[in-house]
Write a protein that holds these residues in place. Structure first.
Motif, mmCIF file in Angstrom:
data_model
loop_
_atom_site.group_PDB
_atom_site.id
_atom_site.type_symbol
_atom_site.label_atom_id
_atom_site.label_comp_id
_atom_site.label_asym_id
_atom_site.label_seq_id
_atom_site.Cartn_x
_atom_site.Cartn_y
_atom_site.Cartn_z
ATOM 1 N N LEU A 1 0.838 -1.188 0.000
ATOM 2 C CA LEU A 1 0.000 0.000 0.000
ATOM 3 C C LEU A 1 0.882 1.251 0.000
ATOM 4 C CD1 LEU A 1 -2.667 -1.053 2.649
ATOM 5 C CD2 LEU A 1 -2.920 -1.028 0.164
ATOM 6 N N PRO A 2 0.439 2.322 -0.642
ATOM 7 C CA PRO A 2 1.254 3.543 -0.643
ATOM 8 C C PRO A 2 1.251 4.210 0.730
ATOM 9 C CG PRO A 2 -0.824 3.899 -1.790
ATOM 10 C CD PRO A 2 -0.772 2.446 -1.441
ATOM 11 N N GLY A 3 2.270 5.004 0.982
ATOM 12 C CA GLY A 3 2.366 5.740 2.241
ATOM 13 C C GLY A 3 3.129 4.972 3.298
ATOM 14 N N ALA A 4 2.953 5.405 4.525
ATOM 15 C CA ALA A 4 3.637 4.779 5.656
ATOM 16 C C ALA A 4 3.058 3.395 5.929
ATOM 17 C CB ALA A 4 3.497 5.649 6.903
ATOM 18 N N TYR A 5 3.819 2.615 6.646
ATOM 19 C CA TYR A 5 3.410 1.249 6.977
ATOM 20 C C TYR A 5 2.296 1.312 8.009
ATOM 21 C CZ TYR A 5 3.821 -3.673 8.050
ATOM 22 O OH TYR A 5 3.556 -5.000 8.230
ATOM 23 N N THR A 6 1.187 0.598 7.760
ATOM 24 C CA THR A 6 0.004 0.725 8.608
ATOM 25 C C THR A 6 -0.119 -0.356 9.675
ATOM 26 O OG1 THR A 6 -1.276 -0.496 6.966
ATOM 27 C CG2 THR A 6 -1.319 1.903 6.829
ATOM 28 N N VAL A 7 0.420 -1.532 9.452
ATOM 29 C CA VAL A 7 0.311 -2.634 10.410
ATOM 30 C C VAL A 7 1.417 -2.488 11.451
ATOM 31 C CG1 VAL A 7 0.434 -5.150 10.654
ATOM 32 C CG2 VAL A 7 -0.696 -4.157 8.672
ATOM 33 N N PRO A 8 1.109 -2.693 12.728
ATOM 34 C CA PRO A 8 2.152 -2.555 13.758
ATOM 35 C C PRO A 8 3.289 -3.557 13.544
ATOM 36 C CG PRO A 8 -0.007 -2.938 14.758
ATOM 37 C CD PRO A 8 -0.187 -3.051 13.294
ATOM 38 N N GLN A 9 4.503 -3.070 13.742
ATOM 39 C CA GLN A 9 5.675 -3.928 13.563
ATOM 40 C C GLN A 9 5.685 -5.077 14.555
ATOM 41 O OE1 GLN A 9 9.411 -1.894 13.388
ATOM 42 N NE2 GLN A 9 8.604 -0.292 12.066
ATOM 43 N N TRP A 10 5.144 -4.878 15.756
ATOM 44 C CA TRP A 10 5.133 -5.944 16.748
ATOM 45 C C TRP A 10 4.302 -7.127 16.251
ATOM 46 C CZ3 TRP A 10 0.400 -7.441 18.403
ATOM 47 C CH2 TRP A 10 -0.644 -6.523 18.330
ATOM 48 N N LEU A 11 3.267 -6.865 15.446
ATOM 49 C CA LEU A 11 2.452 -7.954 14.907
ATOM 50 C C LEU A 11 3.250 -8.792 13.918
ATOM 51 C CD1 LEU A 11 -0.278 -9.396 14.664
ATOM 52 C CD2 LEU A 11 -0.904 -7.715 12.927
ATOM 53 N N VAL A 12 3.991 -8.121 13.032
ATOM 54 C CA VAL A 12 4.815 -8.842 12.060
ATOM 55 C C VAL A 12 5.908 -9.629 12.762
ATOM 56 C CG1 VAL A 12 6.348 -8.585 10.068
ATOM 57 C CG2 VAL A 12 4.301 -7.178 10.258
ATOM 58 N N LEU B 1 18.890 8.631 4.604
ATOM 59 C CA LEU B 1 17.698 8.342 3.820
ATOM 60 C C LEU B 1 16.678 9.460 3.998
ATOM 61 C CD1 LEU B 1 17.096 4.586 4.760
ATOM 62 C CD2 LEU B 1 17.926 5.442 2.583
ATOM 63 N N THR B 2 15.864 9.647 2.990
ATOM 64 C CA THR B 2 14.717 10.544 3.141
ATOM 65 C C THR B 2 13.619 9.773 3.861
ATOM 66 O OG1 THR B 2 13.763 9.873 1.035
ATOM 67 C CG2 THR B 2 15.300 11.748 1.003
ATOM 68 N N GLU B 3 12.617 10.489 4.321
ATOM 69 C CA GLU B 3 11.523 9.818 5.028
ATOM 70 C C GLU B 3 10.790 8.802 4.143
ATOM 71 O OE1 GLU B 3 7.715 10.806 7.910
ATOM 72 O OE2 GLU B 3 8.772 12.453 6.920
ATOM 73 N N PRO B 4 10.446 9.140 2.878
ATOM 74 C CA PRO B 4 9.804 8.131 2.025
ATOM 75 C C PRO B 4 10.701 6.923 1.751
ATOM 76 C CG PRO B 4 9.485 10.323 1.087
ATOM 77 C CD PRO B 4 10.443 10.457 2.229
ATOM 78 N N ALA B 5 12.000 7.159 1.576
ATOM 79 C CA ALA B 5 12.924 6.040 1.344
ATOM 80 C C ALA B 5 13.030 5.168 2.590
ATOM 81 C CB ALA B 5 14.299 6.565 0.949
ATOM 82 N N TYR B 6 12.974 5.799 3.769
ATOM 83 C CA TYR B 6 12.996 5.041 5.021
ATOM 84 C C TYR B 6 11.789 4.118 5.109
ATOM 85 C CZ TYR B 6 12.135 4.098 9.957
ATOM 86 O OH TYR B 6 11.854 3.474 11.143
ATOM 87 N N TYR B 7 10.597 4.649 4.800
ATOM 88 C CA TYR B 7 9.391 3.822 4.879
ATOM 89 C C TYR B 7 9.392 2.723 3.831
ATOM 90 C CZ TYR B 7 7.361 6.798 8.414
ATOM 91 O OH TYR B 7 7.138 7.455 9.588
ATOM 92 N N GLU B 8 9.926 2.992 2.664
ATOM 93 C CA GLU B 8 10.028 1.952 1.638
ATOM 94 C C GLU B 8 10.994 0.849 2.071
ATOM 95 O OE1 GLU B 8 8.188 1.295 -1.058
ATOM 96 O OE2 GLU B 8 6.994 2.965 -0.300
ATOM 97 N N ALA B 9 12.127 1.231 2.661
ATOM 98 C CA ALA B 9 13.084 0.232 3.149
ATOM 99 C C ALA B 9 12.487 -0.572 4.292
ATOM 100 C CB ALA B 9 14.376 0.918 3.596
ATOM 101 N N LEU B 10 11.745 0.109 5.175
ATOM 102 C CA LEU B 10 11.098 -0.586 6.287
ATOM 103 C C LEU B 10 10.050 -1.570 5.771
ATOM 104 C CD1 LEU B 10 10.664 -0.845 9.357
ATOM 105 C CD2 LEU B 10 8.974 0.984 9.158
ATOM 106 N N LYS B 11 9.257 -1.139 4.806
ATOM 107 C CA LYS B 11 8.230 -2.022 4.253
ATOM 108 C C LYS B 11 8.860 -3.203 3.523
ATOM 109 C CE LYS B 11 5.566 0.970 2.031
ATOM 110 N NZ LYS B 11 4.416 1.630 1.403
#
Length: 189
Positions: A31-42, A140-150
């Motif tokens: 999904l576009p944007g920031a990651y929506t599901v909590p990391q603790w769940l994953v 990293l930029t903020e969008p690149a950070y979220y993409e790397a995190l996802k």
């Protein structure tokens, strides 16, 4: 599958539900944007793989399914067992395989160990070409950070999904092997 009874049925459904939730979490990384599901769940789903796979593995050895489906002489048995599964399960396993392959393919190129702190977003890597070798910080930029995190969470989700699907398949094979052994046991007396 009528041989799926008792503890086997419970274990199959628990592992299947965990796999389904894991696939939904993995799919949410597209999904576009920031990651929506909590990391603790994953992370929790990833940690749930270990006891689930261990129990399925033990069931496979106790029932004799592991000996029946592994080895070079038994490759035909594994294919024939997969063909005997109900069509819905065949499609479900094929869907899991496709989603996991897509998850690995789309996450492998951009998965870095991204971090965030007060100074910003970054990831580090070990520069082996430098003399002396040292750790390098890449901003990293903020969008690149979220993409790397996802991407990192996508790889984690794909890994746990394939292990959970394998566990459910091993539980099915164990239930079938146990049912066959129970049915033939009275004939031996």
């Amino acid at each position: 599958m009528e041989e799926l009874r008792g503890g086997y049925r419970l274990l199959f459904w628990v592992v299947s539900v965990l796999c389904g939730v894991d696939l939904l979490c993995m799919a949410s990384t597209w999904l576009p944007g920031a990651y929506t599901v909590p990391q603790w769940l994953v992370r929790g789903l990833f940690l749930s793989v270990f006891p689930a796979f261990a129990v399925a593995f033990v069931c496979g050895f106790i029932s004799g399914a592991a000996a029946q489906l592994t080895g070079s002489r038994n490759a035909g048995r594994l294919r024939s067992y997969v063909r005997l599964l109900p069509r819905a399960l065949q499609l479900a396993y094929a869907g899991v395989i496709c989603l996991v392959a897509l998850g690995f393919a789309t996450g492998a190129g951009t998965a870095e160990d991204a971090k965030a702190d007060a100074s910003g977003y970054y990831y580090t890597y070990w520069d082996k070409t430098a003399d002396p070798q040292h750790s390098v910080r890449v901003e990293l930029t903020e969008p690149a950070y979220y993409e790397a995190l996802k991407a990192d969470l996508r790889i984690s989700g794909a890994t746990s999904a394939v292990l959970l699907a394998s566990s459910s398949f091993l539980v099915l094979a164990s239930a079938s092997a146990s049912a066959g052994r129970i049915r033939t046991a009275p004939e031996l007396l």
